[in-house]
Write a protein that holds these residues in place. Structure first.
Motif, mmCIF file in Angstrom:
data_model
loop_
_atom_site.group_PDB
_atom_site.id
_atom_site.type_symbol
_atom_site.label_atom_id
_atom_site.label_comp_id
_atom_site.label_asym_id
_atom_site.label_seq_id
_atom_site.Cartn_x
_atom_site.Cartn_y
_atom_site.Cartn_z
ATOM 1 N N ILE A 222 0.861 -1.186 0.000
ATOM 2 C CA ILE A 222 0.000 0.000 0.000
ATOM 3 C C ILE A 222 0.895 1.233 0.000
ATOM 4 O O ILE A 222 1.831 1.320 0.808
ATOM 5 N N TYR A 223 0.617 2.161 -0.914
ATOM 6 C CA TYR A 223 1.438 3.370 -1.006
ATOM 7 C C TYR A 223 0.709 4.549 -0.374
ATOM 8 O O TYR A 223 -0.450 4.813 -0.700
ATOM 9 N N GLY A 224 1.395 5.225 0.539
ATOM 10 C CA GLY A 224 0.837 6.424 1.147
ATOM 11 C C GLY A 224 1.754 7.606 0.871
ATOM 12 O O GLY A 224 2.471 7.639 -0.130
ATOM 13 N N LYS A 225 1.697 8.567 1.806
ATOM 14 C CA LYS A 225 2.582 9.733 1.694
ATOM 15 C C LYS A 225 3.112 9.956 3.102
ATOM 16 O O LYS A 225 2.333 10.210 4.022
ATOM 17 N N GLY A 226 4.404 9.793 3.290
ATOM 18 C CA GLY A 226 4.980 9.844 4.631
ATOM 19 C C GLY A 226 5.082 11.248 5.186
ATOM 20 O O GLY A 226 4.910 12.244 4.463
ATOM 21 N N GLY A 227 5.373 11.333 6.480
ATOM 22 C CA GLY A 227 5.553 12.641 7.108
ATOM 23 C C GLY A 227 5.674 12.516 8.611
ATOM 24 O O GLY A 227 5.866 11.410 9.154
ATOM 25 N N VAL A 236 -0.627 10.831 3.782
ATOM 26 C CA VAL A 236 -1.655 9.789 3.592
ATOM 27 C C VAL A 236 -1.094 8.559 4.308
ATOM 28 O O VAL A 236 -0.057 8.012 3.902
ATOM 29 N N ASP A 237 -1.749 8.174 5.379
ATOM 30 C CA ASP A 237 -1.156 7.165 6.273
ATOM 31 C C ASP A 237 -1.421 5.735 5.763
ATOM 32 O O ASP A 237 -2.550 5.238 5.833
ATOM 33 N N LYS A 275 9.434 4.134 13.271
ATOM 34 C CA LYS A 275 9.509 4.892 14.521
ATOM 35 C C LYS A 275 8.116 5.415 14.847
ATOM 36 O O LYS A 275 7.312 5.677 13.936
ATOM 37 N N ASN A 276 7.849 5.611 16.141
ATOM 38 C CA ASN A 276 6.490 5.952 16.567
ATOM 39 C C ASN A 276 5.991 7.294 16.033
ATOM 40 O O ASN A 276 4.790 7.494 15.845
ATOM 41 N N ASN A 277 6.911 8.218 15.753
ATOM 42 C CA ASN A 277 6.429 9.550 15.318
ATOM 43 C C ASN A 277 6.684 9.825 13.843
ATOM 44 O O ASN A 277 6.792 10.950 13.415
ATOM 45 N N ILE A 278 6.830 8.734 13.087
ATOM 46 C CA ILE A 278 6.977 8.905 11.631
ATOM 47 C C ILE A 278 5.858 8.143 10.939
ATOM 48 O O ILE A 278 5.645 6.958 11.220
ATOM 49 N N ILE A 279 5.152 8.811 10.063
ATOM 50 C CA ILE A 279 4.168 8.119 9.216
ATOM 51 C C ILE A 279 4.928 7.647 7.974
ATOM 52 O O ILE A 279 5.561 8.453 7.279
ATOM 53 N N PRO A 280 4.930 6.314 7.738
ATOM 54 C CA PRO A 280 5.763 5.799 6.639
ATOM 55 C C PRO A 280 5.121 6.025 5.264
ATOM 56 O O PRO A 280 3.964 6.436 5.161
ATOM 57 N N ASP A 281 5.904 5.733 4.253
ATOM 58 C CA ASP A 281 5.461 5.842 2.854
ATOM 59 C C ASP A 281 4.625 4.651 2.417
ATOM 60 O O ASP A 281 3.803 4.764 1.526
#
Ligand SMILES: [Zn+2]
Ligand SMILES: [Zn+2]
Length: 447
Positions: A222-227, A236-237, A275-281
């Protein structure tokens, strides 16, 4: 002279045992048991992962050569083919697998595996014959020796194979692509057994028709948008999309497949984030799908793709997910007439009460590749559970360790005797028929 000859002939016909009565004697099995048991202990203590069965194949090949077979190695990787020709008649193939599993043995047995190796990804893994393929090899060797010692009891061509990479699905196909049925005689029937704790040792079970399931392995990315985890509005988580997707996938079996049809959709792993405070790609998940029927299989696989796409679209993912069907095998089908026919020699050699009819099971197997080449198959189950422990488990409603468990430990002595006896009984029966009669008998195409 003529009348006497005629009389003799009549006598011989009258006293010749029917083919199904040619059960191996306990003496025949006892004579080969030490060799079979020695091979069991050797391969159990030296297990090798799928596709890397070099030493295992070499050991089995050497033993089969010693028994008088013409052995070819490196067929479809580490596969071996052993042929014994014995006049005109059908060609019957008996198969064993060669591979072990990345499991740490915890049986506490004196001959438990202590082997570690690197897997294909370079990770250190323990290795164990946790599926019982060591027992299949040992049984095949005992059978091979008996058949070579008793050529007057059968005629035709016996073809024994050691197949690599059953656990990763691909070994059977690899051997076929490498000419198993073109460089060597194409068999009239293919036979295999599998040991398990679902049955006490001393017994076998036969399952006419469908033996197990179609199996499909799916990887969804699944592809999202990290941040930043604290700024979800800029992302986009993919983890949330994955969570929704997993729950929605459960509705395929519960809401889409007709009640009563067999279907399993299991998400076996999910990987995302660091990591807990990173939303992955990205988020990745792996699924296994099991079915009995081809139309249900198609429906379930289509449902998975549809739901994965729809959940990504609902979340506004930057692009659709990839749904990768990276592995699949068809169910193993036992020709029903052949299975019923072979019930008789099995009952004659093991006792009527020791041959039962089994239900289809859900684990899968690439033996189906052999059957799909147009060869009728007979795949049966061999009891591996200690009878006492089996009875206790049944009474208390618990289960003994299944195949692939670190605690899987078949009741070797009776199970191996039974495996050899059953294989010889089946082979002698089939190798007393003509190819024409075999084709007439096993004429039910796989549905
Ligand atoms: Zn297995
Ligand atoms: Zn297995």
């Amino acid at each position: 002279m003529i009348p006497i000859k005629g009389l003799l002939l009549i006598c011989c016909v009258a006293i010749a045992p029917p083919a199904w009565a040619q059960a191996p004697s306990a003496k025949e099995v006892d004579a080969v048991y030490p060799d079979a048991h020695a091979l069991y202990l050797d391969v159990h203590q030296h297990p090798e992962l799928s596709g890397h069965e070099t030493q295992t194949a070499a050991t089995l090949a050497a033993d089969l050569r010693k028994a008088g077979y013409e052995v070819t190695e490196h067929v479809g990787g580490t596969g071996i083919v052993a042929i014994l020709k014995n006049g005109a008649g059908p060609t019957i193939m008996l198969r064993t697998e060669l591979d072990a599993l990345p499991v740490e043995e915890k049986t506490g047995l004196p001959y438990a595996s202590k082997v570690h190796t690197k897997d294909d990804a370079g990770h250190d893994v323990p290795v164990m014959h946790a599926c019982g393929h060591d027992l299949h090899m040992a049984s095949l060797l005992g059978t091979a020796e008996i058949m070579a010692n008793s050529k007057s009891t059968w005629h035709g061509t016996l073809m024994l194979i050691g197949q690599p990479a059953e656990e990763t699905i691909g070994g059977a196909e690899g051997m076929i692509r490498d000419g198993l049925f073109t460089h060597f005689p194409k068999p009239d029937v293919v036979v295999a057994l599998h040991v398990g704790n679902e049955l006490p040792s001393g017994m076998v079970s036969i399952t006419p028709g469908i033996y197990n399931t179609n199996s499909d392995s799916i990887r969804i990315t699944i592809y999202g948008k990290g941040g930043h985890g604290a700024s979800p509005h800029t992302t986009v988580d993919p983890i949330v999309i994955a969570a929704r997707t997993i729950l929605a996938l459960q509705t395929i079996v519960s809401r889409e497949v007709k009640p009563g049809e067999m279907a399993i959709v299991t998400v076996g792993y999910i990987r995302a984030g660091t990591k807990n405070n990173i939303i992955p790609d990205e988020a990745e998940m792996g699924l296994t799908v099991r079915t009995f029927k081809q139309d249900v299989r198609k429906q379930v696989l289509a449902g998975i793709t549809r739901i994965a796409n729809a959940e990504a679209a609902a979340a506004g993912a930057p692009r659709p997910p990839t749904v990768d069907h990276y592995e699949g095998t068809d169910l193993v089908y036992n020709d029903p007439a052949l299975a019923e026919h072979l019930r008789k020699p099995l009952e004659a050699s093991l006792g009527k009460g020791n041959v039962v009819t089994g239900e289809p099971i859900t684990p899968s197997e690439d033996f189906s590749f052999f059957v799909e080449q147009g060869v009728p198959g007979f795949y049966f189950s061999l009891g591996g559970a200690e009878p006492e422990k089996f009875a206790q488990a049944k009474a208390s409603g618990t289960h003994l360790p299944s195949n692939h468990s670190p605690l899987f430990a078949p009741d070797v002595d009776p199970a191996l005797h039974t495996g050899i006896t059953a294989e010889v009984a089946v082979l002698r029966n089939l190798l007393n028929m003509s190819p024409e009669d075999l084709h007439k008998l096993a004429a039910t195409p796989q549905p």
